[in-house]
Design an enzyme around this catalytic site. Structure first.
Site, short mmCIF file in Angstrom:
data_model
loop_
_atom_site.label_atom_id
_atom_site.label_comp_id
_atom_site.label_asym_id
_atom_site.label_seq_id
_atom_site.Cartn_x
_atom_site.Cartn_y
_atom_site.Cartn_z
CG HIS A 61 -1.91 1.15 1.16
ND1 HIS A 61 -2.89 1.05 0.31
CD2 HIS A 61 -2.22 2.21 1.92
CE1 HIS A 61 -3.85 2.10 0.51
NE2 HIS A 61 -3.36 2.70 1.53
CG HIS A 63 -1.79 6.95 -0.84
ND1 HIS A 63 -2.65 6.53 -1.74
CD2 HIS A 63 -2.03 6.45 0.44
CE1 HIS A 63 -3.74 5.86 -0.82
NE2 HIS A 63 -3.35 5.68 0.31
NE ARG A 87 -10.39 13.66 4.31
CZ ARG A 87 -11.38 13.42 3.77
NH1 ARG A 87 -11.46 12.33 3.20
NH2 ARG A 87 -12.56 13.99 3.83
CG HIS A 242 -8.04 3.65 1.79
ND1 HIS A 242 -8.02 4.66 1.01
CD2 HIS A 242 -6.64 3.46 2.17
CE1 HIS A 242 -6.90 4.97 0.63
NE2 HIS A 242 -5.84 4.19 1.40
CD GLU A 245 -6.79 5.01 7.71
OE1 GLU A 245 -7.18 5.46 6.87
OE2 GLU A 245 -5.37 5.33 8.02
CG HIS A 279 -5.78 1.51 6.76
ND1 HIS A 279 -4.42 1.56 6.98
CD2 HIS A 279 -5.97 2.27 5.75
CE1 HIS A 279 -4.11 2.59 6.07
NE2 HIS A 279 -4.95 3.13 5.39
CG ASP A 330 -1.10 4.60 3.88
OD1 ASP A 330 -1.38 5.37 3.24
OD2 ASP A 330 -1.89 4.24 4.95
#
Ligand code: NGQ
Ligand code: ZN
Length: 463
Positions: A61, A63, A87, A242, A245, A279, A330
């Site tokens: 995983h 990004h 975020r 996802h 989480e 997750h 991640d």
């Protein structure tokens, strides 16, 4: 791409699927392990590997773009700082990135992954469009940057183009921070075909590149969209999402559907070994058993989950139910196989106030058990076959035999020493599909890549 000549390798000790073996000789042809035998003799033209040899792992995983902001969100701005405020910051970074920036960031990231012992990356790719949400002329523009970064670094990539349409359960309209991610089902399918073309074009003979299907989260897609995509695309590709989480996500899902997220996915869509549930932190017992008995993989990202304050995955109960799992880095606050594995085990110890939590009947050495589970789960989730066995892709790493713990340890203790007692990087050499990509701790393009990455960090984060 791969060498059709058959080259021999010799290792005094190597970790095979059945455990540590001595005097292992193997040959590689076309990027795959052609034959492998312990208790062998070194032959004349063999490459002698200088330390203990281990399989590399799939990092299930990633990004990639988030690497550029790793470490800068550790500033208290508000007493209620959370996953969600992190975020918001991440969305601000997203607004600035050009395709070239993404390529530069990903190239350095993938080099660092190779140095950390990952030889495949599951790239959960959702930054699809230009600034303001304008589609690029080539729908796979950003995906192609990631493929090029993989090619430059030499890592294998399992490209996971993401369908992202909504901002919350029940098809809520996306918010301003998400405009670069948004696809309809139709435009997603077009993107997916463009990605397939990019992989099956020049790269069709390359055993390193794979394609999967990906839904950002149950927040971002509707049931109809999941069904349409799964109906329209190849039935053997891995599927990533996802899920569960954050507690808020579980609560929102309950409010919307009366079901918890994993329960909803299990009931409404169905789970099987193609699924990787990234997750899956917050599970009740029936959800935990549903994932385990479906043979899906839980995609655990222990350092990111800790960094974002997600919660503790119930790994002891999940392993008791025979659940499969792998690891991912991640958001890339850490690029270290050993730190992911160690963090997972330690989270269980801290919760239970006990030692030695993750093991199985066949393996009471924690480091060995963790490594083996992460290898198998990563393979399944990324659609690869890593591990020193006949017919597998010839990916492996060599630990530094100069380090006292590596040199002196009996094989039974070696992984525990490495996972629990070493922080310095001990990965000296790394091979992917038979090609050496890390040589004596260094990558061929490291210097130029680091220079370019430095400029991109300055431009994105400090201008
Ligand atoms: C992501 N990352 O998409 O990058 C997510 C955060 C979200 C992690 N879940 C954003 N670690 O879930 O909406
Ligand atoms: Zn993620």
């Amino acid at each position: 791409m791969q060498n059709s000549y058959r080259q021999g390798y010799f290792a005094k000790r190597a970790l095979l699927p059945q455990g540590w073996a001595h005097n292992v000789r193997f040959t590689i042809q076309n990027g795959l392990i052609y034959d492998i035998a312990p208790d062998s003799k070194e032959q004349n033209q063999d490459v002698l590997l200088s330390g203990p040899v281990l399989p590399t792992l799939a990092n299930l995983h990633s990004h990639a773009f988030q690497r550029v902001m790793a470490g800068v969100a550790e500033v208290s701005l508000n007493p209620s700082d959370s996953f969600w405020s992190w975020r918001d910051l991440m969305y601000k970074v997203v607004q600035k990135l050009t395709p070239n920036d993404v390529q530069v960031i990903a190239t350095q990231l993938y080099i660092d992954m190779l140095k950390a012992g990952y030889s495949q990356v599951g790239e959960f790719h959702y930054l699809h469009h230009g600034v303001g949400g304008n589609a690029y002329q080539q729908p796979a523009e950003m995906a192609m940057q990631l493929l090029q970064a993989a090619d430059q670094s030499g890592i294998g990539i399992t490209l996971l183009p993401v369908l992202y349409s909504h901002s919350g359960f029940g098809g809520q309209i996306p918010n301003a921070g998400q405009v670069r991610f948004i696809h309809s089902c139709d435009s997603y399918l077009a993107l997916h075909h463009a990605c397939e073309k990019a992989i099956s074009g020049d790269r069709s003979n390359d055993v390193r590149h794979k394609l999967g299907i990906c839904f950002h989260s149950l927040r971002a897609v509707t049931k109809e969209q999941i069904e349409t995509v799964l109906e329209s695309l190849n039935k053997s590709m891995p599927i990533h999402i996802h899920i569960a989480e954050q507690q808020k996500e579980v609560q929102d899902c309950l409010n919307w559907s009366g079901l918890r997220p994993v329960q909803w996915l299990h009931n409404e869509i169905g789970l099987d070994e193609r699924w990787c549930l990234v997750h899956a932190t917050h599970l009740d017992n029936s959800e935990l058993n549903a994932i385990a008995s479906s043979n899906s993989v839980a995609g655990l990202c222990p350092t990111t989950e800790a960094n974002l304050g997600d919660g503790i995955f119930p790994a002891v109960a999940y392993e008791n139910a025979k659940g499969r799992w792998g690891i991912g880095s991640d958001s890339h606050v850490s690029l270290s196989v050993i730190e992911e594995l160690r963090s997972l085990e330690y989270s269980q110890r801290l919760r239970d106030q006990q030692r030695n939590r993750l093991h199985c009947a066949a393996q009471n050495h924690i480091g060995d058990h963790l490594f083996q589970q992460a290898l198998l789960g990563g393979n399944q989730a990324c659609d690869v076959s890593l591990g020193l066995a006949l017919g597998n892709r010839a990916d492996f790493m060599v630990l530094d035999s100069k380090h006292p713990f590596i040199d002196a340890s009996e094989s039974k203790d070696l992984l525990n020493r490495w996972v629990f007692a070493c922080n310095e990087n001990l990965i000296k050499d790394v091979f992917v599909a038979g090609q050496q990509v890390i040589c004596d701790f260094k990558h061929e393009y490291e210097e130029s890549s680091q220079k370019a990455f430095t400029q991109v960090i300055k431009k994105i984060m400090y201008k």
